[in-house]
Scaffold this motif. Sequence first.
Motif, PDB file in Angstrom:
ATOM      1  N   VAL A  74       0.865  -1.027   0.095  1.00 51.99           N
ATOM      2  CA  VAL A  74      -0.052  -0.098   0.027  1.00 51.99           C
ATOM      3  C   VAL A  74       0.800   1.312  -0.026  1.00 51.99           C
ATOM      4  N   GLU A  75       1.873   1.370   0.828  1.00 53.32           N
ATOM      5  CA  GLU A  75       2.804   2.145   0.916  1.00 53.32           C
ATOM      6  C   GLU A  75       3.590   2.603  -0.502  1.00 53.32           C
ATOM      7  N   TYR A  76       3.844   1.529  -1.185  1.00 52.15           N
ATOM      8  CA  TYR A  76       4.438   1.546  -2.660  1.00 52.15           C
ATOM      9  C   TYR A  76       3.260   2.281  -3.488  1.00 52.15           C
ATOM     10  N   ILE A  77       2.367   1.914  -3.504  1.00 55.63           N
ATOM     11  CA  ILE A  77       1.172   2.285  -4.454  1.00 55.63           C
ATOM     12  C   ILE A  77       0.938   3.824  -4.069  1.00 55.63           C
ATOM     13  N   GLU A  78       0.944   4.276  -2.778  1.00 57.88           N
ATOM     14  CA  GLU A  78       0.816   5.599  -2.460  1.00 57.88           C
ATOM     15  C   GLU A  78       1.779   6.487  -2.941  1.00 57.88           C
ATOM     16  N   ASN A  79       3.008   5.941  -2.801  1.00 49.35           N
ATOM     17  CA  ASN A  79       4.250   6.604  -3.379  1.00 49.35           C
ATOM     18  C   ASN A  79       4.314   6.811  -4.677  1.00 49.35           C
ATOM     19  N   VAL A  80       3.740   5.787  -5.552  1.00 50.74           N
ATOM     20  CA  VAL A  80       3.893   5.826  -7.000  1.00 50.74           C
ATOM     21  C   VAL A  80       2.547   6.756  -7.636  1.00 50.74           C
ATOM     22  N   LEU A  81       1.723   6.692  -6.962  1.00 52.34           N
ATOM     23  CA  LEU A  81       0.498   7.756  -6.981  1.00 52.34           C
ATOM     24  C   LEU A  81       0.554   9.132  -6.539  1.00 52.34           C
ATOM     25  N   ASN A  82       1.649   8.996  -5.823  1.00 57.08           N
ATOM     26  CA  ASN A  82       1.951  10.571  -5.041  1.00 57.08           C
ATOM     27  C   ASN A  82       0.770  10.866  -4.339  1.00 57.08           C
ATOM     28  N   LEU A  83       0.365   9.832  -3.480  1.00 55.45           N
ATOM     29  CA  LEU A  83      -1.170  10.277  -2.604  1.00 55.45           C
ATOM     30  C   LEU A  83      -0.469  10.433  -1.373  1.00 55.45           C
ATOM     31  N   HIS A  84      -1.409  11.253  -0.597  1.00 52.09           N
ATOM     32  CA  HIS A  84      -1.121  11.691   1.091  1.00 52.09           C
ATOM     33  C   HIS A  84      -1.267  10.432   1.635  1.00 52.09           C
ATOM     34  N   LYS A  85      -0.418  10.315   2.668  1.00 47.26           N
ATOM     35  CA  LYS A  85      -0.489   9.156   3.737  1.00 47.26           C
ATOM     36  C   LYS A  85      -1.750   9.431   4.732  1.00 47.26           C
ATOM     37  N   LYS A  86      -2.320   8.325   4.995  1.00 44.28           N
ATOM     38  CA  LYS A  86      -3.319   8.837   6.013  1.00 44.28           C
ATOM     39  C   LYS A  86      -2.901   8.471   7.726  1.00 44.28           C
TER      40      LYS A  86
END
Length: 97
Positions: free
Chosen positions: A85-97
Motif C-alpha cells: 500500500v505504501e508503495y502504491i501511495e508513493n507511486v501515485l503520489n497520494l497523501h498518507k493517512k
Amino acid sequence: MSPKNHKKITTMDQLAVIISNGFQNNQEYMDKRFTELSGEISEVKEDLNEVKKDLSEVKKDLRGVKTKLDTFIDDYKDDKLPMRVEYIENVLNLHKK
C-alpha cells in the motif's frame, strides 16, 4: 411339482405332506438368501468403515491446510500488505493517512 408330476391326492395326510414340503423348501430358500444377504451387508459395512477412515484423514489434512492458509494470510496482511500500500501511495503520489 410340475404339471407332469401331478399325483392324485387322496388323503389329508398326503396334502399335509405336500404343503409341509412346500413350506420347508421355501424356508430353505429364504435361509440361503438371508445368509447371502448377510454376507453382502458385512462387505458393505467394511467398505463404509474404510470410507469413514479415509474421510477422517482428509479432514485432518484439510485442517492442516486451513491452518497454513490462515497463517499465510495473517503474515501477508501484517507484513506485505502495508508495504505494498505504501508503495502504491508513493507511486501515485497520494497523501498518507
